[in-house]
Design an enzyme around this catalytic site. Structure first.
Site, short mmCIF file in Angstrom:
data_model
loop_
_atom_site.label_atom_id
_atom_site.label_comp_id
_atom_site.label_asym_id
_atom_site.label_seq_id
_atom_site.Cartn_x
_atom_site.Cartn_y
_atom_site.Cartn_z
N ASP A 137 -3.53 -4.39 6.41
CA ASP A 137 -4.91 -3.93 5.98
C ASP A 137 -5.00 -3.00 7.68
O ASP A 137 -5.40 -3.48 8.27
CB ASP A 137 -6.37 -4.95 5.88
CG ASP A 137 -7.67 -4.69 5.29
OD1 ASP A 137 -7.74 -3.57 4.28
OD2 ASP A 137 -8.78 -5.04 6.23
N PRO A 138 -5.87 -1.74 7.22
CA PRO A 138 -6.00 -1.00 9.00
C PRO A 138 -7.13 -2.02 9.50
O PRO A 138 -7.98 -2.06 8.74
CB PRO A 138 -5.98 0.28 8.44
CG PRO A 138 -6.02 0.40 6.77
CD PRO A 138 -6.34 -0.82 6.35
N ARG A 142 0.62 -1.25 0.21
CA ARG A 142 0.22 -0.01 -0.01
C ARG A 142 0.83 1.05 -0.06
O ARG A 142 0.65 2.47 -0.47
CB ARG A 142 -0.74 0.21 1.40
CG ARG A 142 -1.76 -0.95 1.28
CD ARG A 142 -2.31 -1.07 2.48
NE ARG A 142 -3.78 0.05 2.43
CZ ARG A 142 -5.50 -0.49 2.64
NH1 ARG A 142 -5.17 -1.85 2.44
NH2 ARG A 142 -5.69 0.01 2.24
N TYR A 172 0.87 4.51 -2.33
CA TYR A 172 -0.54 5.35 -2.22
C TYR A 172 -0.31 5.83 -0.53
O TYR A 172 0.22 7.07 -0.68
CB TYR A 172 -1.87 4.63 -2.07
CG TYR A 172 -3.10 5.81 -1.84
CD1 TYR A 172 -3.08 6.66 -2.84
CD2 TYR A 172 -3.90 5.07 -0.97
CE1 TYR A 172 -3.99 7.17 -2.57
CE2 TYR A 172 -4.66 6.61 -0.56
CZ TYR A 172 -5.20 7.26 -1.58
OH TYR A 172 -6.08 8.25 -1.72
N GLY A 222 -14.15 -9.23 9.48
CA GLY A 222 -15.11 -8.60 9.73
C GLY A 222 -15.18 -8.34 10.45
O GLY A 222 -16.38 -7.23 10.62
N TYR A 227 -13.51 -9.90 4.09
CA TYR A 227 -12.04 -10.16 4.26
C TYR A 227 -11.97 -9.84 6.11
O TYR A 227 -12.52 -9.27 6.63
CB TYR A 227 -11.37 -9.99 4.08
CG TYR A 227 -11.15 -9.29 2.75
CD1 TYR A 227 -10.87 -9.92 1.85
CD2 TYR A 227 -12.00 -7.97 1.52
CE1 TYR A 227 -11.39 -10.44 0.57
CE2 TYR A 227 -12.10 -7.95 0.80
CZ TYR A 227 -11.79 -8.74 -0.36
OH TYR A 227 -12.11 -8.50 -1.28
N GLY A 228 -11.29 -11.27 6.57
CA GLY A 228 -10.79 -11.74 8.58
C GLY A 228 -12.13 -11.79 8.54
O GLY A 228 -12.82 -12.68 8.23
#
Ligand SMILES: NC(=O)c1ccc[n+]([C@@H]2O[C@H](COP(=O)([O-])OP(=O)(O)OC[C@H]3O[C@@H](n4cnc5c(N)ncnc54)[C@H](O)[C@@H]3O)[C@@H](O)[C@H]2O)c1
Length: 319
Positions: A273-274, A144, A147, A209, A206-207
């Site tokens: 992923d935060p 990431r 970005y 949730g 994902y994960g």
């Protein structure tokens, strides 16, 4: 009649096109410079007969001169995870070279300037909710980073032009925003869920949730941009909706809004992923008198027709 002219870089994108509508609504003339990398001319098609509006198809990583402008709104950059992963190097270039060029236009014409930064500057935050004074927890070499670091650099160049060249700059840190014209296949939570729900496919979580996000409806977000543009605040200001939802709750709201029979499908969490993201908007409240008015349930309802059309339209469905 207001004779002021604004440049919107990235104006063919989701947020930029709504900003153009709002500026024209306030009596501005608007010139958009956009290379249509992730945006669509269709987002601006309704403006093509407006004599106060102009679209220039150009890559702002090359120097450009749109003529005299009074305000530069610098919004050009791939923004969704799918887009910036696919266009990693163009993302770094537009955040760096493109930002220099947008600031050069503001400097040349003595124009005011506002740049769209992002909550991604906070990375996977160790402080919650995030205040503007938090410096972030960003992996500078992760996937990431193309970005996140581009945007952090964008902020650095902006502050340097303010300090060294006295450009009248503003920085908005945008948190997840959604609404009509959000690309259907951009990998962002709302568009993913809307598309899957409207196609009666399982909604991908994902994960577990349980990671949280906050979602701001586009008209609230643009109202925040305009208020910040009219202020004289040079340091970053968070604009986002502080109402926090787990991803799972969001999926359930989308299922309700669409009346879909879709179920949830769980997949592994992507890297970096935060886990949580929520703006502290005290500064925007106090400085700009801004706060969001439209909550998720209403915003999903207001977006439904757009997503229904986008799902039915083969040209957007493939993007
Ligand atoms: N949508 C969000 O939730 C969100 C959140 C945080 C920050 N932002 C920021 O807001 C801005 C707009 O985001 P968006 O959601 O509208 O994305 P978008 O992809 O819909 O729009 C970006 C626009 O920039 C244009 N562009 C990209 N590179 C360019 C270049 N080199 N030259 C000229 N034009 C170029 C694209 O063609 C597109 O029209 C971005 O700077 C993004 O980082 C958005």
């Amino acid at each position: 009649m207001n004779k002021l002219r604004a440049l919107v870089t990235g104006g063919a994108g989701f947020l930029g096109s709504h900003l153009c509508d709002a500026l024209l609504g306030e009596g501005w003339s608007v010139v958009v410079v956009d290379n249509l990398l992730t945006g669509r001319a269709a987002n601006l098609a309704h403006l093509q007969n407006d004599s106060r509006f102009e679209l220039i198809n150009k890559d702002i990583c090359e120097p450009f001169d749109p003529g005299k402008v009074d305000f530069v709104f610098h919004f050009a950059s791939p923004a969704s995870p799918v887009d910036y992963m696919m266009h990693g190097i163009p993302t770094l270039k537009v955040g760096s070279l493109g930002t220099f060029h947008a600031l050069d236009v503001a400097h040349k014409y003595g124009a005011k300037y506002l740049v769209s930064s992002t909550s991604e500057c906070y990375g996977d935050p160790l402080e919650h909710p995030q205040k503007e004074t938090y410096w972030g927890n960003v992996n500078s070499i992760g996937p990431r980073s193309v970005y996140d670091e581009a945007k952090r650099f964008t902020e650095a160049v902006t502050m340097a032009y303010h300090r060294y060249h006295k450009v009248d700059t503003r920085i908005v840190r945008i948190f997840n925003t959604y609404g009509p014209r959000l690309q259907l296949n951009d990998g962002r939570v709302i568009s993913n869920f809307m598309k899957q729900a409207l196609r009666s496919e399982p909604l991908t979580v994902y994960g577990t949730g349980n990671q949280t996000r906050s979602f701001c409806y586009v008209s609230d977000e643009v109202d925040g941009f305009l208020r910040l543009a009219k202020s004289s605040e040079h340091l970053p200001v968070n604009i986002g909706n502080p109402n926090e939802f787990t991803i799972l709750e969001c999926a359930q709201q989308v299922i309700k809004a669409t009346g879909s029979k879709s179920k949830i499908a769980y997949e592994p969490l992507p890297q970096d992923d935060p886990k949580q993201r929520r703006p502290d908007i005290t500064k925007a409240r106090q400085l700009l008198g801004w706060e969001p008015k439209i909550q998720l349930e209403e915003g999903l309802r207001l977006s439904l027709d757009y997503f229904k059309n986008a799902v039915a339209d083969k040209s957007t469905a493939t993007r």
